[in-house]
Design a protein around this motif. Structure first.
Motif, PDB file in Angstrom:
ATOM      1  N   GLU A 164       5.749  30.104 -45.237  1.00 29.34           N
ATOM      2  CA  GLU A 164       6.364  31.411 -45.429  1.00 29.34           C
ATOM      3  C   GLU A 164       6.625  31.745 -46.894  1.00 29.34           C
ATOM      4  O   GLU A 164       6.804  32.927 -47.235  1.00 29.34           O
ATOM      5  CB  GLU A 164       7.663  31.490 -44.627  1.00 29.34           C
ATOM      6  N   ALA A 165       6.646  30.758 -47.760  1.00 33.58           N
ATOM      7  CA  ALA A 165       6.884  31.038 -49.177  1.00 33.58           C
ATOM      8  C   ALA A 165       5.787  31.919 -49.766  1.00 33.58           C
ATOM      9  O   ALA A 165       6.001  32.587 -50.784  1.00 33.58           O
ATOM     10  CB  ALA A 165       6.980  29.727 -49.960  1.00 33.58           C
ATOM     11  N   ARG A 166       4.614  31.935 -49.140  1.00 33.54           N
ATOM     12  CA  ARG A 166       3.504  32.753 -49.632  1.00 33.54           C
ATOM     13  C   ARG A 166       3.568  34.196 -49.132  1.00 33.54           C
ATOM     14  O   ARG A 166       2.759  35.026 -49.536  1.00 33.54           O
ATOM     15  CB  ARG A 166       2.165  32.149 -49.184  1.00 33.54           C
ATOM     16  N   LEU A 167       4.499  34.496 -48.240  1.00 31.25           N
ATOM     17  CA  LEU A 167       4.534  35.791 -47.566  1.00 31.25           C
ATOM     18  C   LEU A 167       5.802  36.557 -47.913  1.00 31.25           C
ATOM     19  O   LEU A 167       6.750  35.995 -48.468  1.00 31.25           O
ATOM     20  CB  LEU A 167       4.456  35.582 -46.054  1.00 31.25           C
ATOM     21  N   PRO A 168       5.868  37.852 -47.569  1.00 31.00           N
ATOM     22  CA  PRO A 168       7.129  38.578 -47.686  1.00 31.00           C
ATOM     23  C   PRO A 168       8.199  37.931 -46.802  1.00 31.00           C
ATOM     24  O   PRO A 168       7.912  37.015 -46.036  1.00 31.00           O
ATOM     25  CB  PRO A 168       6.772  39.988 -47.186  1.00 31.00           C
ATOM     26  N   ALA A 169       9.408  38.433 -46.870  1.00 28.65           N
ATOM     27  CA  ALA A 169      10.507  37.864 -46.097  1.00 28.65           C
ATOM     28  C   ALA A 169      10.248  38.010 -44.597  1.00 28.65           C
ATOM     29  O   ALA A 169       9.696  39.014 -44.138  1.00 28.65           O
ATOM     30  CB  ALA A 169      11.817  38.548 -46.471  1.00 28.65           C
ATOM     31  N   ARG A 170      10.642  36.989 -43.839  1.00 24.55           N
ATOM     32  CA  ARG A 170      10.503  37.059 -42.386  1.00 24.55           C
ATOM     33  C   ARG A 170      11.413  38.167 -41.846  1.00 24.55           C
ATOM     34  O   ARG A 170      12.569  38.288 -42.218  1.00 24.55           O
ATOM     35  CB  ARG A 170      10.880  35.738 -41.736  1.00 24.55           C
ATOM     36  N   ASP A 171      10.866  38.954 -40.950  1.00 24.98           N
ATOM     37  CA  ASP A 171      11.625  39.994 -40.266  1.00 24.98           C
ATOM     38  C   ASP A 171      12.210  39.370 -39.002  1.00 24.98           C
ATOM     39  O   ASP A 171      11.575  39.341 -37.950  1.00 24.98           O
ATOM     40  CB  ASP A 171      10.698  41.167 -39.933  1.00 24.98           C
ATOM     41  N   VAL A 172      13.423  38.868 -39.111  1.00 25.06           N
ATOM     42  CA  VAL A 172      14.029  38.080 -38.042  1.00 25.06           C
ATOM     43  C   VAL A 172      14.230  38.921 -36.781  1.00 25.06           C
ATOM     44  O   VAL A 172      13.949  38.466 -35.662  1.00 25.06           O
ATOM     45  CB  VAL A 172      15.375  37.485 -38.502  1.00 25.06           C
ATOM     46  N   GLU A 173      14.695  40.151 -36.938  1.00 24.84           N
ATOM     47  CA  GLU A 173      14.995  40.982 -35.775  1.00 24.84           C
ATOM     48  C   GLU A 173      13.746  41.307 -34.970  1.00 24.84           C
ATOM     49  O   GLU A 173      13.798  41.447 -33.740  1.00 24.84           O
ATOM     50  CB  GLU A 173      15.678  42.281 -36.206  1.00 24.84           C
ATOM     51  N   ALA A 174      12.602  41.429 -35.623  1.00 21.88           N
ATOM     52  CA  ALA A 174      11.368  41.814 -34.938  1.00 21.88           C
ATOM     53  C   ALA A 174      10.555  40.621 -34.459  1.00 21.88           C
ATOM     54  O   ALA A 174       9.574  40.795 -33.736  1.00 21.88           O
ATOM     55  CB  ALA A 174      10.502  42.674 -35.870  1.00 21.88           C
ATOM     56  N   THR A 175      10.941  39.410 -34.843  1.00 17.44           N
ATOM     57  CA  THR A 175      10.147  38.220 -34.544  1.00 17.44           C
ATOM     58  C   THR A 175      10.589  37.573 -33.234  1.00 17.44           C
ATOM     59  O   THR A 175      11.769  37.345 -33.011  1.00 17.44           O
ATOM     60  CB  THR A 175      10.254  37.207 -35.697  1.00 17.44           C
ATOM     61  N   GLY A 176       9.594  37.307 -32.373  1.00 17.88           N
ATOM     62  CA  GLY A 176       9.838  36.648 -31.103  1.00 17.88           C
ATOM     63  C   GLY A 176       8.714  35.688 -30.783  1.00 17.88           C
ATOM     64  O   GLY A 176       7.848  35.407 -31.631  1.00 17.88           O
TER      65      GLY A 176
END
Length: 258
Positions: A164-176
């Protein structure tokens, strides 16, 4: 409170549901009258009290909700005159959603998770209906951006490994369980479980960039970040609903890549 009457929705969910419609819903007394349980052998079973309450909560919150996402079919929510629960390997559930884009039913478990069964194989796809709405709302925000769809194959039941360090911030609310989102104001990454039966799972890796010239770098970052699977050619764009060459960008009119 019905979701369309709730002023506390996140801004993106409120924007998604601005196009929603509200149909009739079943009253609690009717749900209690019709409640029944069907065992795995199709025989009648004792209806757990918590199942009745779960159906009532669902109907009061989402009954009659309809909104479009990708196609004009839309997402339909509600018991639709039925109050039957069914057993599964993940627990009791009931038919609560019709996914119009996939033209397929989605079961709601008593704890709020959702299950879709394709080719006879059930899979939990959302951790909650709230998460499902947030994922749909995020997709609605970026689906008009320039994008590329790739494919990743993994072992059955396994998710791709993501640095994940290579990507934008994780969208916690939208992730399932079947939707993984990383997003910023300029780019977004969506890993969506596309197929989970047979010898492998197939995930669609969607790469979005607000500016078309940023799309190649976004794709490259995803290809470096996602491991633990095998990259595949993907010729179908489920967002634009058309075939194109593998890794070919889908661009809004007037866009160009560097």
């Amino acid at each position: 409170m019905h979701i369309l009457d709730d002023p506390r929705l996140s801004p993106r969910v409120a924007a998604l549901l601005a196009r929603a419609r509200r149909g009739p819903s079943m009253p609690a007394v009717r749900i209690r009258e019709l409640a029944r349980a069907e065992a795995s052998d199709k025989s009648e079973a004792l209806v757990p009290h918590e199942a009745i309450e779960a159906m009532i909560r669902f109907e009061e919150r989402y009954g009659g909700l309809w909104y479009p996402l990708i196609t004009s079919n839309g997402m339909e929510h509600g018991l639709n005159g039925e109050a039957t629960i069914y057993p599964s390997i993940d627990g009791w559930g009931f038919r609560g959603i019709l996914d119009g884009d996939q033209t397929w039913p989605v079961d709601v478990l008593l704890d709020g998770r959702t299950v879709m069964t394709l080719a006879g194989q059930p899979r939990i796809i959302n951790s909650s209906i709230v998460q499902r709405l947030e994922a749909h709302a995020q997709l609605a925000q970026v689906r008009g951006w320039p994008h590329v769809t790739l494919g990743v194959a993994t072992e059955p039941g396994q998710e791709p490994v993501v640095a994940e360090a290579r990507l934008p911030a994780r969208d916690v609310e939208a992730t399932g369980p079947a939707d993984k989102w990383w997003s910023s104001n300029e780019t977004a990454i969506h890993l969506k479980l596309h197929k989970w039966w047979g010898d492998e799972d197939i995930w669609a890796a969607r790469c979005f960039a607000r500016k078309a010239e940023d799309l190649p770098a976004t794709v490259a970052s995803v290809q470096h970040a996602v491991t633990g699977g095998v990259w595949m050619d993907e010729e179908w764009c489920g967002l634009c609903t058309h075939f194109r060459k593998p890794a070919q960008p889908c661009l809004p009119r007037g866009s160009r890549t560097a």
